[in-house]
Write a protein that holds these residues in place. Structure first.
Motif, PDB file in Angstrom:
ATOM      1  N   THR B 102       0.811  -1.238   0.028  1.00  0.00           N
ATOM      2  CA  THR B 102      -0.119   0.114   0.166  1.00  0.00           C
ATOM      3  C   THR B 102       0.966   1.274   0.096  1.00  0.00           C
ATOM      4  O   THR B 102       1.885   1.426   0.793  1.00  0.00           O
ATOM      5  N   LYS B 103       0.495   2.221  -1.079  1.00  0.00           N
ATOM      6  CA  LYS B 103       1.109   3.561  -1.013  1.00  0.00           C
ATOM      7  C   LYS B 103       0.795   4.333   0.115  1.00  0.00           C
ATOM      8  O   LYS B 103      -0.323   4.355   0.624  1.00  0.00           O
ATOM      9  N   PRO B 104       1.666   5.290   0.770  1.00  0.00           N
ATOM     10  CA  PRO B 104       2.985   5.315   0.269  1.00  0.00           C
ATOM     11  C   PRO B 104       3.968   4.314   0.970  1.00  0.00           C
ATOM     12  O   PRO B 104       3.720   4.088   2.227  1.00  0.00           O
ATOM     13  N   PHE B 105       4.828   3.611   0.421  1.00  0.00           N
ATOM     14  CA  PHE B 105       5.616   2.513   0.717  1.00  0.00           C
ATOM     15  C   PHE B 105       6.941   2.835   0.917  1.00  0.00           C
ATOM     16  O   PHE B 105       7.471   3.914   0.341  1.00  0.00           O
ATOM     17  N   GLN B 106       7.707   2.104   1.770  1.00  0.00           N
ATOM     18  CA  GLN B 106       9.243   2.137   2.052  1.00  0.00           C
ATOM     19  C   GLN B 106       9.815   0.992   1.529  1.00  0.00           C
ATOM     20  O   GLN B 106       9.303   0.044   0.901  1.00  0.00           O
ATOM     21  N   LYS B 107      11.122   1.417   1.033  1.00  0.00           N
ATOM     22  CA  LYS B 107      11.939   0.453   0.274  1.00  0.00           C
ATOM     23  C   LYS B 107      11.935  -1.213   1.095  1.00  0.00           C
ATOM     24  O   LYS B 107      11.679  -1.962   0.204  1.00  0.00           O
ATOM     25  N   PRO B 108      12.093  -1.305   2.298  1.00  0.00           N
ATOM     26  CA  PRO B 108      12.068  -2.330   2.992  1.00  0.00           C
ATOM     27  C   PRO B 108      10.768  -3.346   2.363  1.00  0.00           C
ATOM     28  O   PRO B 108      10.826  -4.631   2.371  1.00  0.00           O
ATOM     29  N   ASN B 109       9.513  -2.554   2.628  1.00  0.00           N
ATOM     30  CA  ASN B 109       8.506  -3.320   2.256  1.00  0.00           C
ATOM     31  C   ASN B 109       8.185  -3.813   0.807  1.00  0.00           C
ATOM     32  O   ASN B 109       7.790  -4.780   0.430  1.00  0.00           O
ATOM     33  N   VAL B 110       8.799  -2.801  -0.217  1.00  0.00           N
ATOM     34  CA  VAL B 110       8.930  -3.494  -1.422  1.00  0.00           C
ATOM     35  C   VAL B 110       9.753  -4.509  -1.610  1.00  0.00           C
ATOM     36  O   VAL B 110       9.167  -5.362  -2.350  1.00  0.00           O
ATOM     37  N   LEU B 111      10.910  -4.344  -1.272  1.00  0.00           N
ATOM     38  CA  LEU B 111      11.876  -5.626  -1.361  1.00  0.00           C
ATOM     39  C   LEU B 111      11.349  -6.843  -0.719  1.00  0.00           C
ATOM     40  O   LEU B 111      11.408  -7.861  -1.304  1.00  0.00           O
ATOM     41  N   GLN B 112      10.560  -6.763   0.376  1.00  0.00           N
ATOM     42  CA  GLN B 112      10.251  -7.887   1.112  1.00  0.00           C
ATOM     43  C   GLN B 112       9.117  -8.432   0.511  1.00  0.00           C
ATOM     44  O   GLN B 112       8.842  -9.791   0.112  1.00  0.00           O
ATOM     45  N   ALA B 113       8.346  -7.702  -0.367  1.00  0.00           N
ATOM     46  CA  ALA B 113       7.018  -8.096  -1.165  1.00  0.00           C
ATOM     47  C   ALA B 113       7.501  -8.780  -2.345  1.00  0.00           C
ATOM     48  O   ALA B 113       7.120  -9.939  -2.706  1.00  0.00           O
ATOM     49  N   ILE B 114       8.696  -8.261  -2.907  1.00  0.00           N
ATOM     50  CA  ILE B 114       9.350  -9.171  -4.029  1.00  0.00           C
ATOM     51  C   ILE B 114       9.793 -10.392  -3.716  1.00  0.00           C
ATOM     52  O   ILE B 114       9.544 -11.473  -4.074  1.00  0.00           O
ATOM     53  N   ALA B 115      10.527 -10.370  -2.850  1.00  0.00           N
ATOM     54  CA  ALA B 115      11.276 -11.588  -1.988  1.00  0.00           C
ATOM     55  C   ALA B 115      10.121 -12.697  -1.726  1.00  0.00           C
ATOM     56  O   ALA B 115      10.317 -13.955  -2.020  1.00  0.00           O
ATOM     57  N   ASP B 116       8.988 -12.233  -1.102  1.00  0.00           N
ATOM     58  CA  ASP B 116       7.827 -13.106  -0.877  1.00  0.00           C
ATOM     59  C   ASP B 116       7.291 -13.852  -2.049  1.00  0.00           C
ATOM     60  O   ASP B 116       7.195 -15.118  -2.033  1.00  0.00           O
ATOM     61  N   VAL B 117       7.303 -12.947  -3.099  1.00  0.00           N
ATOM     62  CA  VAL B 117       6.450 -13.606  -4.377  1.00  0.00           C
ATOM     63  C   VAL B 117       7.636 -14.791  -5.082  1.00  0.00           C
ATOM     64  O   VAL B 117       7.170 -15.742  -5.637  1.00  0.00           O
ATOM     65  N   ILE B 118       8.827 -14.102  -5.265  1.00  0.00           N
ATOM     66  CA  ILE B 118       9.889 -15.081  -5.741  1.00  0.00           C
ATOM     67  C   ILE B 118      10.106 -16.398  -4.722  1.00  0.00           C
ATOM     68  O   ILE B 118      10.094 -17.631  -5.572  1.00  0.00           O
ATOM     69  N   GLN B 119       9.886 -16.345  -3.611  1.00  0.00           N
ATOM     70  CA  GLN B 119      10.176 -17.423  -2.628  1.00  0.00           C
ATOM     71  C   GLN B 119       8.803 -18.298  -2.813  1.00  0.00           C
ATOM     72  O   GLN B 119       8.945 -19.681  -3.132  1.00  0.00           O
ATOM     73  N   ALA B 120       7.599 -17.875  -2.885  1.00  0.00           N
ATOM     74  CA  ALA B 120       6.374 -18.572  -3.280  1.00  0.00           C
ATOM     75  C   ALA B 120       6.456 -19.168  -4.724  1.00  0.00           C
ATOM     76  O   ALA B 120       6.272 -20.412  -4.727  1.00  0.00           O
ATOM     77  N   GLU B 121       7.033 -18.681  -5.462  1.00  0.00           N
ATOM     78  CA  GLU B 121       7.354 -18.970  -7.132  1.00  0.00           C
ATOM     79  C   GLU B 121       8.079 -20.439  -6.947  1.00  0.00           C
ATOM     80  O   GLU B 121       7.829 -21.448  -7.778  1.00  0.00           O
ATOM     81  N   ALA B 122       9.266 -20.134  -6.161  1.00  0.00           N
ATOM     82  CA  ALA B 122      10.403 -21.312  -6.221  1.00  0.00           C
ATOM     83  C   ALA B 122       9.650 -22.728  -5.483  1.00  0.00           C
ATOM     84  O   ALA B 122      10.161 -23.391  -5.703  1.00  0.00           O
TER      85      ALA B 122
END
Lengths: 395, 122
Positions: B102-122
């Motif tokens: 949810t905007k406004p977002f911070q860098k750690p939240n963005v990186l965490q969200a990407i890490a989560d979806v990549i991990q789920a994909e793996a």
């Protein structure tokens, strides 16, 4: 106690007609052509009204009324307007002089005549007798702005309880004197007026108060989002729900140049929202979001659009969740014009289907006044009524 | 590990901000301004992750997500939205969104969200 759009229309017409009488009294008394700019029926908290008085550094004359109706009326001027009015009445007298008894006395007399005429209109409508007290001069240095107004609200609580305020902006023809005429009836008196207007299918007044709280919550969320994005520490200064003739909506904004975004929202309710910054605030926001990119005007405009978008979401999401519905928001349209010109096309569109509008306005600012953001929402009247019904305690 | 990210937002400012936040962590392989462009670029670039705005002109983010998911059921889409309405979030999940910020977002939240979806994909 119940309120309905029909009662609000009656209130608005009565307040406007009373204010016209008051304006006529001043024209007769001082020879100054005066007209009523806009009449609003506002729902807010007592502390919101007090904040506005303090912010605008208003001097005021208070008159209580009792009998068939109970409450207070207040005639409020900026110090400059008070000075000009006194000068018109008695050339050479200084209205801001604390020892200026004559100046004070003349303002009290103006108020006595104007407010007396205003109250008479209400008494005639209700076919009752209303007595008024002697006028009291109040300036912010000596008293809290509404210390003398015993504004009994709907919840009978403290300063945060909701009160219904009838507010008329009057202006002399040469724009040199502006003043506001407030009427704050007690909750019991609002009930008396509603009964007289013969409403059926009205909504409990608590629904309006609940909606007013939702507006404040939305503004608080919007303020937090602005702070999170920009690092500028902001707070909500005021949030109001007003009922105003549709042609009066643009006049609710000043002619100062504003920059920001306009968005359309759809769902229950639907309508328009404008997030407007004064020009220095817009520049501050763009600079804080894009440090070192002063020359990239397209990117700066995009930043302002985006913060308008996020602010709108913060403002409306709470409504949607409380009403258990979805409110869709259009992409933000950048605007840069005088405030009334920005709002005019939105009001014109709504005027095709309604004569009166609910105007929601909230101000977010910093303590040092370096940043100001005004949020104006204009929901469709019919759909807002549906939303209010959903918020009623019986729903 | 750096992922290939497609950034979709109608706001040039937000696209720029996301690029800055992802710099040095992930590779932004493309930018789209609306849902139609997003689908076209997804086909062309085959990114690992899509960050998708919800409210956009021409085609909104929920419709674009639904179309991307119909093209590639394994696509990873993160909704980046200022809309915090519960019903809207449900719509996004139904369209196939794998996560949201949810905007406004911070860098750690963005990186965490990407890490989560990549991990789920793996």
């Amino acid at each position: 106690m119940n309120l309905d759009v029909r009662s609000l229309r009656t209130f608005s017409r009565l307040a406007h007609s009373g204010a016209e009488k008051a304006a006529g009294s001043l024209t007769t008394l001082a020879g100054i052509d005066t007209y009523v700019n806009v009449t609003k029926v506002e729902l807010g908290t007592k502390s919101d009204v007090e904040n506005e008085f303090a912010e605008r550094d208003l001097v005021s004359v208070h008159i209580g009324f009792s009998g068939g109706l109970d409450g207070h009326t207040v005639l409020a001027f900026s110090p400059e307007s008070a000075e000009r009015l006194v000068d018109a009445l008695m050339p050479g007298i200084d209205a801001t002089d604390a020892d200026g008894e004559l100046a004070e006395s003349s303002l009290k007399e103006v108020a006595n005549i104007m407010l007396g005429g205003f109250i008479d209109g209400w008494a005639d409508y209700l076919d009752t007798t209303v007595d008024i007290t002697t006028p009291t001069y109040v300036d912010d240095e000596n008293d809290g702005p509404l210390d003398r107004v015993d504004a009994e609200g709907f919840e009978n609580g403290g300063d945060d309880e909701h009160v219904l305020v009838f507010r008329n902006q009057l202006e002399a023809a040469d724009n040199a004197i502006e003043f506001d005429l407030y009427m704050v009836p007690t909750a019991a008196s609002i009930g008396t007026i509603v009964e007289a207007s013969g409403d059926d299918g009205a909504l409990p007044v608590e629904s309006f108060a609940a909606f007013s709280e939702m507006i404040n919550d939305g503004a608080t969320q919007a303020s937090e989002d602005i702070t999170a994005m920009t690092g500028i520490d902001t707070t909500v200064e005021v949030s109001r729900l007003s009922f105003v003739p549709i042609e009066g909506v643009p006049m609710s904004l000043t002619d100062a140049v504003r920059r920001g975004v306009v968005l359309e929202f759809s769902g229950t309710p639907s309508g328009y929202i404008a997030i407007l910054f004064d020009e220095p605030s817009a520049e501050n926001i763009a600079s804080s979001l894009l440090p070192g990119m002063e020359g990239d005007e397209a990117m700066r405009q995009s930043a302002i659009q985006e913060i308008g978008n996020i602010t709108t979401s913060g403002f409306l999401d709470g409504w949607a969740n409380a009403l258990e519905t979805t409110i869709d928001i259009s992409p933000p349209k950048h605007v840069h014009d005088i405030g009334s010109a920005i709002i005019d096309p939105l009001a014109t569109d709504l005027a095709q289907s309604q004569e009166y509008a609910f105007l929601i306005d909230s101000t977010i600012r910093t303590d040092d006044d370096e940043f100001t953001c005004d949020i104006y929402a204009l929901p469709d009247e019919t759909e807002l009524r549906k939303a209010l019904k959903q918020l009623s305690p019986a729903a | 590990m750096a992922s290939k990210v497609l950034v979709v937002d109608d706001s040039a400012f937000m696209r720029n901000l996301l690029k800055q936040l992802l710099e040095g962590e992930h590779e932004v392989v493309g930018e789209a301004e609306n849902g139609v462009e997003a689908v076209e670029l997804y086909r062309e670039l085959e990114p690992d992750v899509v960050t998708m705005d919800v409210v956009m002109p021409i085609r909104n983010g929920i419709e674009a997500t639904s179309e991307i998911k119909s093209l590639d059921a394994g696509a990873s889409v993160i909704m980046c939205t200022s809309v915090g309405q519960e019903e809207k979030m449900r719509e996004a999940v139904e369209a196939g969104a794998d996560g949201y910020i949810t905007k406004p977002f911070q860098k750690p939240n963005v990186l965490q969200a990407i890490a989560d979806v990549i991990q789920a994909e793996a």
